[in-house]
Write an enzyme that holds these catalytic residues in place. Structure first.
Site, PDB file in Angstrom:
ATOM      1  N   PRO A   1       0.781  -1.236   0.000  1.00 20.09           N
ATOM      2  CA  PRO A   1       0.000   0.000   0.000  1.00 20.09           C
ATOM      3  C   PRO A   1       0.818   1.294   0.000  1.00 20.09           C
ATOM      4  O   PRO A   1       0.237   2.362  -0.081  1.00 20.09           O
ATOM      5  CB  PRO A   1      -0.810  -0.117   1.295  1.00 20.09           C
ATOM      6  CG  PRO A   1      -0.013  -1.012   2.165  1.00 20.09           C
ATOM      7  CD  PRO A   1       0.779  -1.926   1.280  1.00 20.09           C
TER       8      PRO A   1
ATOM      9  N   MET B   1     -12.301   2.801  -2.739  1.00 24.83           N
ATOM     10  CA  MET B   1     -12.752   3.784  -3.736  1.00 24.83           C
ATOM     11  C   MET B   1     -12.508   5.174  -3.183  1.00 24.83           C
ATOM     12  O   MET B   1     -12.214   5.334  -1.995  1.00 24.83           O
ATOM     13  CB  MET B   1     -14.230   3.608  -4.054  1.00 24.83           C
ATOM     14  CG  MET B   1     -15.140   3.825  -2.851  1.00 24.83           C
ATOM     15  SD  MET B   1     -16.864   3.934  -3.301  1.00 24.83           S
ATOM     16  CE  MET B   1     -17.327   2.256  -3.350  1.00 24.83           C
TER      17      MET B   1
ATOM     18  N   LYS C   1      -3.940   4.760 -14.029  1.00 27.50           N
ATOM     19  CA  LYS C   1      -5.315   5.200 -14.297  1.00 27.50           C
ATOM     20  C   LYS C   1      -5.694   6.027 -13.096  1.00 27.50           C
ATOM     21  O   LYS C   1      -5.676   5.539 -11.971  1.00 27.50           O
ATOM     22  CB  LYS C   1      -6.278   4.024 -14.372  1.00 27.50           C
ATOM     23  CG  LYS C   1      -5.862   2.947 -15.333  1.00 27.50           C
ATOM     24  CD  LYS C   1      -6.977   1.920 -15.437  1.00 27.50           C
ATOM     25  CE  LYS C   1      -6.439   0.573 -15.862  1.00 27.50           C
ATOM     26  NZ  LYS C   1      -5.805  -0.169 -14.782  1.00 27.50           N
TER      27      LYS C   1
ATOM     28  N   ASP D   1       1.447   1.520 -11.818  1.00 28.48           N
ATOM     29  CA  ASP D   1       0.246   2.351 -11.665  1.00 28.48           C
ATOM     30  C   ASP D   1       0.548   3.658 -10.947  1.00 28.48           C
ATOM     31  O   ASP D   1       1.604   3.820 -10.361  1.00 28.48           O
ATOM     32  CB  ASP D   1      -0.740   1.745 -10.661  1.00 28.48           C
ATOM     33  CG  ASP D   1      -1.140   0.358 -10.917  1.00 28.48           C
ATOM     34  OD1 ASP D   1      -1.059  -0.081 -12.055  1.00 28.48           O
ATOM     35  OD2 ASP D   1      -1.574  -0.249  -9.927  1.00 28.48           O
TER      36      ASP D   1
HETATM   37  N1  SAH Z   1      -4.938  -3.536  -5.590  1.00 27.32           N
HETATM   38  C1  SAH Z   1      -5.039  -2.507  -4.600  1.00 27.32           C
HETATM   39  C2  SAH Z   1      -6.353  -1.739  -4.684  1.00 27.32           C
HETATM   40  C3  SAH Z   1      -6.526  -0.939  -5.948  1.00 27.32           C
HETATM   41  S1  SAH Z   1      -8.065  -0.088  -5.988  1.00 27.32           S
HETATM   42  C4  SAH Z   1      -4.879  -3.118  -3.207  1.00 27.32           C
HETATM   43  O1  SAH Z   1      -4.875  -4.342  -3.062  1.00 27.32           O
HETATM   44  O2  SAH Z   1      -4.725  -2.350  -2.254  1.00 27.32           O
HETATM   45  C5  SAH Z   1      -7.590   1.524  -5.510  1.00 27.32           C
HETATM   46  C6  SAH Z   1      -8.157   1.882  -4.157  1.00 27.32           C
HETATM   47  O3  SAH Z   1      -7.396   1.243  -3.131  1.00 27.32           O
HETATM   48  C7  SAH Z   1      -8.063   3.347  -3.819  1.00 27.32           C
HETATM   49  O4  SAH Z   1      -9.151   4.083  -4.368  1.00 27.32           O
HETATM   50  C8  SAH Z   1      -8.129   3.332  -2.310  1.00 27.32           C
HETATM   51  O5  SAH Z   1      -9.431   3.163  -1.849  1.00 27.32           O
HETATM   52  C9  SAH Z   1      -7.371   2.064  -1.993  1.00 27.32           C
HETATM   53  N2  SAH Z   1      -5.958   2.312  -1.618  1.00 27.32           N
HETATM   54  C10 SAH Z   1      -4.874   1.791  -2.199  1.00 27.32           C
HETATM   55  N3  SAH Z   1      -3.745   2.185  -1.575  1.00 27.32           N
HETATM   56  C11 SAH Z   1      -4.137   2.980  -0.558  1.00 27.32           C
HETATM   57  C12 SAH Z   1      -3.448   3.707   0.459  1.00 27.32           C
HETATM   58  N4  SAH Z   1      -2.129   3.690   0.564  1.00 27.32           N
HETATM   59  N5  SAH Z   1      -4.175   4.419   1.347  1.00 27.32           N
HETATM   60  C13 SAH Z   1      -5.519   4.445   1.268  1.00 27.32           C
HETATM   61  N6  SAH Z   1      -6.216   3.790   0.320  1.00 27.32           N
HETATM   62  C14 SAH Z   1      -5.544   3.063  -0.575  1.00 27.32           C
END
Ligand code: SAH
Length: 448
Positions: A221, A379, A266, A244
């Site tokens: 993350p 989201m 995106k 990404d």
């Molecule tokens: N594949 C990713 C999710 C992608 S969808 C996963 O497994 O985490 C993208 C969404 O993930 C964002 O809109 C947000 O809601 C969340 N997200 C991803 N990284 C984040 C972060 N560091 N802090 C908060 N939300 C995060």
């Protein structure tokens, strides 16, 4: 970068050491082991220097330092406890453009000594830019544990084969791939054990498939320390990276320096790369023989469209590997102190995504109002108001706590906590940041 690390060839170079105590003696040992010709100047010199410097082209001078002493020196080290002398040495060297180190005083240095792991010809240097010598040596200790003893033989072996490798594999990419493959093979083990003939059989044989491969890798993350060892290993081996918008700069910094890095993000409101185009790019690059790293935020199989990319690769018969990552829900929850499940508060957790269309999110609300279920929304904040309204309209307690976590696990992480009734109002008055993850459920009350 605060300091550029360079490995200095001091063999037969003149070096000046100002100071004659124990600290200076340690530096003398280091400089001598690098082959320097040492001049030691100090009014009083520890007798141990006499043993050290009696062999070789070294000089001991028993007096105070003078400006002229720096003339012709490749490197000057001041290791005295006298601030005035240290200052004088430093200023003289800075004026004359001679690299200078003043022990334990980074402000007076133009060069600093790193902590080193010496398995020459392999030398690893570690530095915290003079911030903390203790941290530096702790890091050094940890890195040392990762480097096998046989690396000395292996480095010499590969050095001895450079020319032959160039002739056998004239193309640089092909040569690099061959060597990377060799390092992971039994050939490397043979070289480390000194069985060079056996190693040669592996190294010089063109066993490499010309088709590349794709690694679909979760980068976690945000916090680079949440990368898996496997992700890091592949980041060091790949030829090209497609990443990404969610990938943190500090994660990309860990990719092999000479890999090509392509942004295919995106992002709402910004130019984006269509998924088909990304799939196509993965296939084309792999067909050109590249090792392609598809780096995705969090986990590639959690709202990451990793499945679609995998299908495209299967259709084109491209070999691939999927490497999981820590998904945003796990990372953000942990860093915000919110357990996703809890014996008393939540027996299940549900990961949800849904993009609002005209502010309305369409989801099976009646399945999501159970008080013992934690909900995690992947989201942006666009649908937040609608989500809170729907939850309450379908019977979830209006006091249910809710957390918004922006930039989770990074140094910019922000956590906003409220309830279904007041969070929307809070967001109106606060700059939350993005990406944002929303967690709803009793477990949120544990954050405090
Ligand atoms: N594949 C990713 C999710 C992608 S969808 C996963 O497994 O985490 C993208 C969404 O993930 C964002 O809109 C947000 O809601 C969340 N997200 C991803 N990284 C984040 C972060 N560091 N802090 C908060 N939300 C995060």
């Amino acid at each position: 970068m605060d300091y550029l690390p360079l490995h200095f060839d001091l063999r037969d170079q003149h070096c000046l050491l100002v100071g004659g105590g124990q600290v200076a003696l340690r530096k003398a040992n280091l400089l001598i082991s690098a082959g320097a010709r040492l001049t030691v100047i100090a009014p009083q010199i520890d007798p141990a220097f006499l043993d050290k410097l009696s062999v070789g082209m070294h000089t001991i001078v028993c007096r105070e330092f003078m400006t002229e002493d720096v003339k012709g020196q490749s490197l000057v080290v001041s290791a005295t406890s006298d601030r005035v002398v240290n200052q004088h040495v430093s200023e003289t060297c800075h004026e004359q453009g001679i690299p200078v180190n003043v022990v334990d005083n980074p402000d007076l240095c133009s060069v600093i000594f790193p902590a080193i792991i010496d398995r020459s010809p392999v030398v690893v240097s570690v530095s915290t830019g003079g911030q903390s010598p203790v941290l530096t040596s702790d890091l050094r200790r940890r890195i040392e544990a990762l480097i096998p003893e046989g690396v000395v033989r292996l480095a010499r072996y590969l050095g001895g084969r450079r020319q032959r490798l160039k002739t056998t594999f004239p193309d640089i990419d092909q040569r690099r791939r061959q060597t990377v493959w060799f390092l992971g093979s039994a050939g490397a083990t043979a070289a480390m054990a000194g069985r060079d003939a056996q190693a040669d059989q592996v190294l010089m044989e063109d066993a490499q498939p010309s088709l590349g491969e794709v690694y679909i890798v979760g980068a976690g993350p945000g916090d680079p320390d949440l990368l898996t060892l496997k992700a890091l290993d592949l980041m060091q081996r790949c030829d090209v990276v497609l990443h990404d918008a969610l990938i943190d700069r500090r994660v990309l910094d860990r990719v092999r320096r000479d890999a090509d890095i392509i942004y295919v993000g995106k992002q709402a409101g910004a130019p984006s790369t269509a998924q088909d185009q990304i799939n196509h790019q993965l296939v084309t690059l792999a067909r050109a023989g590249k090792r392609v790293l598809r780096l995705k935020g969090g986990d590639p199989f959690v709202f990451g469209r990793g499945g679609e990319e995998m299908e495209a690769l299967i259709e084109s018969s491209i070999p691939f590997e999927i490497v999981p990552g820590i998904t945003a829900a796990s990372g953000c929850a942990a860093y915000a102190g919110i357990p996703l499940t809890h014996r008393e508060y939540a027996q299940s957790v549900r990961f949800v995504t849904g993009h609002p269309k005209d502010g309305v999110v369409s989801l099976p609300w009646e399945e999501m109002v159970n008080d013992n279920q934690t909900l995690v929304f992947y989201m942006g904040l666009g649908g937040l108001e609608n989500i809170c309204e729907q939850m309450m309209a379908h019977g979830r307690d209006p006091d249910t706590p809710i957390a918004l976590i922006a930039n989770g696990t990074t140094e910019h992480q922000r956590v906003l906590i409220g309830s279904l009734t007041d969070i929307v109002d809070q967001v109106r008055h606060t700059e939350v940041g993005r990406p944002t993850l929303t967690i709803i459920g009793q477990v949120v009350s544990l954050a405090k």
